[in-house]
Structure formats: structure tokens, C-alpha cells
Design an enzyme around this catalytic site. Structure first.
Site, PDB file in Angstrom:
ATOM      1  N   ARG A  30      46.070   7.460  38.839  1.00  0.00           N
ATOM      2  CA  ARG A  30      47.084   7.844  38.491  1.00  0.00           C
ATOM      3  C   ARG A  30      48.272   6.942  37.985  1.00  0.00           C
ATOM      4  NH1 ARG A  30      46.510  13.255  39.125  1.00  0.00           N
ATOM      5  NH2 ARG A  30      44.961  13.944  40.642  1.00  0.00           N
ATOM      6  N   ILE A  32      51.782   4.895  38.772  1.00  0.00           N
ATOM      7  CA  ILE A  32      52.075   4.637  40.267  1.00  0.00           C
ATOM      8  C   ILE A  32      54.107   5.250  40.183  1.00  0.00           C
ATOM      9  CG2 ILE A  32      53.606   2.263  39.879  1.00  0.00           C
ATOM     10  CD1 ILE A  32      52.528   1.918  42.238  1.00  0.00           C
ATOM     11  N   VAL A  97      51.741  -3.484  30.717  1.00  0.00           N
ATOM     12  CA  VAL A  97      50.493  -4.592  31.056  1.00  0.00           C
ATOM     13  C   VAL A  97      49.560  -4.483  30.397  1.00  0.00           C
ATOM     14  CG1 VAL A  97      48.518  -4.035  32.989  1.00  0.00           C
ATOM     15  CG2 VAL A  97      50.772  -3.047  33.265  1.00  0.00           C
ATOM     16  N   HIS A 101      45.184   0.103  28.493  1.00  0.00           N
ATOM     17  CA  HIS A 101      45.526   1.570  29.332  1.00  0.00           C
ATOM     18  C   HIS A 101      45.348   2.694  28.502  1.00  0.00           C
ATOM     19  CE1 HIS A 101      48.428  -0.927  29.661  1.00  0.00           C
ATOM     20  NE2 HIS A 101      49.048   0.094  29.364  1.00  0.00           N
TER      21      HIS A 101
HETATM   22  P1  AMP Z   1      52.522  -0.002  29.648  1.00  0.00           P
HETATM   23  O1  AMP Z   1      54.035  -0.385  29.576  1.00  0.00           O
HETATM   24  O2  AMP Z   1      52.140   1.014  28.606  1.00  0.00           O
HETATM   25  O3  AMP Z   1      51.417  -1.078  29.774  1.00  0.00           O
HETATM   26  O4  AMP Z   1      52.445   1.014  31.537  1.00  0.00           O
HETATM   27  C1  AMP Z   1      52.429  -0.210  31.892  1.00  0.00           C
HETATM   28  C2  AMP Z   1      51.653   1.099  33.245  1.00  0.00           C
HETATM   29  O5  AMP Z   1      51.307   0.899  34.660  1.00  0.00           O
HETATM   30  C3  AMP Z   1      53.707   1.430  33.236  1.00  0.00           C
HETATM   31  O6  AMP Z   1      53.526   3.679  33.720  1.00  0.00           O
HETATM   32  C4  AMP Z   1      52.973   1.237  35.176  1.00  0.00           C
HETATM   33  O7  AMP Z   1      53.711   2.622  35.753  1.00  0.00           O
HETATM   34  C5  AMP Z   1      51.995   1.359  35.355  1.00  0.00           C
HETATM   35  N1  AMP Z   1      51.806   0.723  36.765  1.00  0.00           N
HETATM   36  C6  AMP Z   1      51.941  -0.499  36.723  1.00  0.00           C
HETATM   37  N2  AMP Z   1      51.737  -1.364  38.181  1.00  0.00           N
HETATM   38  C7  AMP Z   1      50.444   0.290  38.623  1.00  0.00           C
HETATM   39  C8  AMP Z   1      49.588   0.013  39.850  1.00  0.00           C
HETATM   40  N3  AMP Z   1      49.737  -0.863  40.371  1.00  0.00           N
HETATM   41  N4  AMP Z   1      49.143   1.396  39.819  1.00  0.00           N
HETATM   42  C9  AMP Z   1      49.437   2.587  39.006  1.00  0.00           C
HETATM   43  N5  AMP Z   1      49.978   2.254  38.068  1.00  0.00           N
HETATM   44  C10 AMP Z   1      50.531   1.755  37.325  1.00  0.00           C
END
Ligand code: AMP
Length: 119
Positions: A30, A32, A97, A101
Site C-alpha cells: 500500500r 504510504i 522514487v 512502480h
Molecule cells: P512516484 O511519484 O510515482 O515516484 O511515486 C512514489 C510513491 O511512493 C508516492 O505515491 C509515495 O507516497 C510512495 N511512497 C514513498 N515512500 C513510501 C513508503 N515507505 N511506503 C509506501 N509508499 C511510499
């Protein structure tokens, strides 16, 4: 990759996550900071920076990510009303990130695909 990559650390169990599905090659957990009632991230366990690198480097693994996404969509009851699956990629795509994903979003109408058009 490894210690510098947040999602590699989740795969390694060094950072907690709410895992909803795991296969030999993929992990789904999920988000965060959910943007919809259902917001799950689906990743390959192996590090690829983005979806283009993944698709070019290991198409079978890219297919695994899609298959896991579909299985989670079914588990979460999203197949009837639909869902959105997206890969933010690079600077213009808003990627934060750099471990590829898929965002699986659903559980309510998600609105237009983009917050704003090309002004
Ligand atoms: P993006 O902008 O497509 O790289 O999305 C990165 C996603 O990672 C965002 O929706 C964040 O809320 C999510 N995220 C960041 N850190 C975590 C974590 N520790 N666990 C779960 N989701 C995360």
C-alpha cells in the site's frame, strides 16, 4: 542498487510496508500516502529505475508486474468498476522514487487522467 533505494530496502525487509501480494519476482504494498481508497504500488523485486528500462531490459519481468497488478485489482474488488494503472516516469512524469512502480488506483471515480491540460 540496494541501500540507496527506498523500494529495494522494502524488498529486503529493512523498511516496513503493508504488503498485499508477493510473488517470486514482484511485491505489492500500500502507498504510504494514498491518493484513492485503494492505492497499491506494484514493483519488480529486481531494481530497474523506470518502466522503459524495465520493459527494454526484461520484458518477462514487466509482464510479471502487470500480472501482479491485475491479481491485486481482483483481490481489492476493482475489476467491476475499473481502476487506473500508471507508471510515473522521469522528470516530466513526476517520478519521485527511481525504482519502477505501478500505481494501482481505484475504489472511487478517479476523475480526469491529468489534473490540468496543456495550458
Ligand atoms: P512516484 O511519484 O510515482 O515516484 O511515486 C512514489 C510513491 O511512493 C508516492 O505515491 C509515495 O507516497 C510512495 N511512497 C514513498 N515512500 C513510501 C513508503 N515507505 N511506503 C509506501 N509508499 C511510499
Amino acid at each position: 542498487m540496494g541501500s540507496d533505494c527506498l523500494f529495494c530496502r522494502i524488498v529486503a525487509g529493512e523498511i516496513p510496508a503493508t504488503v498485499v501480494r508477493e510473488t517470486d519476482t514482484t511485491l505489492a504494498f500500500r502507498d504510504i500516502d494514498p491518493k484513492a481508497p485503494v492505492h497499491v504500488l506494484v514493483i519488480p523485486k529486481e531494481h530497474y529505475a523506470d518502466v522503459a528500462t524495465l520493459a527494454q531490459g526484461d520484458p518477462a519481468l514487466a509482464a510479471d508486474v502487470l500480472a501482479t497488478s491485475a491479481a491485486v485489482a481482483e483481490d481489492e474488488g476493482l475489476l467491476g468498476d475499473g481502476f487506473r494503472l500508471m507508471f510515473n516516469t522521469g522528470v516530466y512524469g513526476g517520478q519521485e522514487v527511481f525504482h519502477v512502480h505501478a500505481h494501482l488506483l481505484g475504489g472511487a471515480p478517479l476523475g480526469p487522467m491529468l489534473a490540468r491540460g496543456l495550458a
